[in-house]
Design an enzyme around this catalytic site. Structure first.
Site, short mmCIF file in Angstrom:
data_model
loop_
_atom_site.label_atom_id
_atom_site.label_comp_id
_atom_site.label_asym_id
_atom_site.label_seq_id
_atom_site.Cartn_x
_atom_site.Cartn_y
_atom_site.Cartn_z
N SER A 104 0.79 -1.24 0.00
CA SER A 104 0.00 0.00 0.00
C SER A 104 0.82 1.28 0.00
O SER A 104 0.25 2.36 -0.12
CB SER A 104 -0.96 0.01 1.19
OG SER A 104 -2.14 -0.70 0.89
N LYS A 107 0.25 3.84 -2.69
CA LYS A 107 -0.75 4.91 -2.60
C LYS A 107 -0.08 6.29 -2.58
O LYS A 107 -0.73 7.29 -2.88
CB LYS A 107 -1.64 4.71 -1.39
CG LYS A 107 -2.61 3.52 -1.50
CD LYS A 107 -3.51 3.43 -0.30
CE LYS A 107 -4.57 2.34 -0.46
NZ LYS A 107 -4.02 0.98 -0.23
N SER A 292 -5.67 4.15 4.36
CA SER A 292 -5.27 3.14 3.37
C SER A 292 -6.50 2.56 2.68
O SER A 292 -6.68 1.35 2.58
CB SER A 292 -4.44 2.02 4.01
OG SER A 292 -3.70 1.33 3.01
#
Length: 479
Positions: A104, A107, A292
């Protein structure tokens, strides 16, 4: 509004990181453990500024400080990069130019691309369009009403507080429909066709939807595919149908009965009878990073694709994000993305690319990208770092480290910003090729805490100035 191409030193820095041409610090060794970390838990503070008078960190000293924490066997053989935010000097590097699985932390790239390719003040619009029954008027009972998604995963069926205000609500849209004079609807149809292609990406685990990690990607979903506002658990496998059903219920609640529910593309002849709007792109980006949020990440990636004239698919979003990074002067050599949320185990990107994206946000000249920094979770306080940094050996980083987390079965990662004990702003990326578990996260947190408590000035720097828990330097310069 696309950002102008970056100039001068920052472009050279990012290119040099990926080309490996910058001088690098010696690799940390197991024989150089960091001293024990103690001290009170800090208070959350504003992001410190780029203080040119703060002592510069010495690469050898930083490498020695982090050596023991990085050598923890539980981290495997982690890739790592630490950079001085102001000068761009590389302080620690381990395979930083080799594309790796980011989880993640990708991102950060998605956020940078969204704020580069899109106007931060733009909102995503969900519309209701209506076609009367054959031979009837606009107010004849019956007819067909389409709920047309614009890619807003924060659209909610809640009638109370929910999400980031002002949330787009089906109840508001239903009242708008009623107020046009429509008294009954034959069919409500959910239209999520603004996004196309597969709804799940290569490299996604089969259980992501049933485990509640993400909703199959559609331009139309309500409450991120949850069974009810604020609910946990599995996501719906058919978000457009679920949204149509929720809208039918909202219409019924305001006195507009609905016959049947279906899914499909809206008739071009249908007229708009209502619309609601998401929070701004800037707010959505901030929420995506702090929480997230995978649904927001995939939607923002597709919005970047649309802005760049690409298909609103996984491939289009991935191409769009990498293209927007290059537009911002951030090299992407070797990067391969299968999604824009980081859920795919097939994603690969160099740690140097993500750190260069963070430095783009830090440096003056790109005020829109400051949201990338404000959206990063704060250690011990917010988002995915809210329940971390409470132990004695990590508490010095609480309120000081701001970082995006990442976890898959093949990687545990952490990338963000930290101010060291001398007030120097540093950028870092840590990528351990091991599955996340409690001990893995704690081991990465010890690396970040060692960096936060590092009083590691170069010999020519001014004397060390001790950091005070809870203190904050002036904000980063804007402009």
């Amino acid at each position: 509004m696309p950002l102008a191409a970056r100039t001068g030193g920052l472009t050279a820095l990012a290119g040099a990181l990926l080309a490996g041409s910058l001088s690098t610090a010696p690799a940390p060794t197991p024989g150089n453990p960091a001293p024990p970390l103690t001290g009170p838990r800090a208070e959350a503070s504003a992001l410190p500024g780029l203080d040119p008078d703060a002592p510069k960190a010495d690469p050898a000293a930083v490498a020695a400080r982090l050596g023991g924490a990085l050598a923890d066997p539980i981290l495997g053989d982690p890739a790592a990069l630490v950079v001085d935010a102001l000068t761009g000097q590389v302080l620690v590097t381990r395979r930083a130019t080799t594309p790796t699985a980011p989880a993640s932390t990708i991102k950060i790239a998605t956020a940078t691309a969204a704020l580069t390719a899109l106007d931060p003040d733009t909102t995503l619009t969900t519309r209701a369009v209506y076609l009367p029954p054959a031979g009837g008027s606009a107010t004849t009972p019956g007819g067909t009403l389409w709920l047309v998604g614009g890619g807003d995963p924060t659209l909610t069926a809640s009638t109370g507080p929910a999400g980031y205000p002002p949330a787009a609500r089906l109840s508001d849209l239903a009242r708008q429909v009623r107020d046009t004079g429509i008294t009954a609807v034959g069919t409500v149809i959910g239209d999520g066709t603004a996004y196309s292609g597969p709804t799940t990406a290569p490299g996604w685990r089969d259980g992501y939807v049933s485990d509640g990690n993400v909703t199959p990607v559609s331009a139309l979903e309500v409450d991120a595919g949850r069974s009810a506002p604020g609910a946990g658990g599995p996501r719906t496998p058919t978000p457009d149908a679920a949204a149509a059903g929720a809208f039918a219920a909202a219409l019924g609640a305001v006195g507009v009965p609905v016959g049947t529910v279906a899914i499909g593309r809206a008739d071009p002849a249908a007229r708009e009878v209502g619309s609601v709007h998401s929070p701004t792109i800037a707010v959505l980006v901030e929420r995506m990073l702090t929480d997230s949020d995978n649904d927001l990440a995939e939607s923002l990636g597709r919005q970047v694709a649309i802005a760049r004239g690409l298909p609103a698919t996984f491939d289009g979003a991935s191409q769009g994000v990498l293209g927007a990074l290059r537009d911002a002067g951030i090299p992407t050599e070797g990067a391969v993305l299968r999604d824009t949320s980081g859920l795919s185990i097939d994603n690969r990107i160099a740690p140097a690319t993500l750190v260069a994206a963070l430095r783009t946000a830090v440096m003056p000249g790109h005020p829109a990208l400051r949201t990338v920094l404000s959206g990063l979770p704060v250690a011990g306080f917010t988002g995915t770092l809210g329940d971390r940094y409470g132990a004695a050996d990590t508490s010095p980083a609480a309120g000081v480290v701001r970082a995006k987390t990442g976890s898959l079965r093949i990687v545990t990662s952490l990338a963000g910003v930290v101010t060291d004990a001398d007030g120097r702003l540093l950028l870092f990326g840590l990528f351990a090729p091991v599955e996340e578990q409690g001990l893995t996260k704690m081991a990465l947190d010890r690396v970040a805490a060692a960096l936060a408590s590092c009083g590691c000035p170069a010999a020519a720097s001014p004397p060390t100035r001790a950091a005070r828990p809870g203190s904050s330097a002036p904000p980063l310069p804007q402009g």
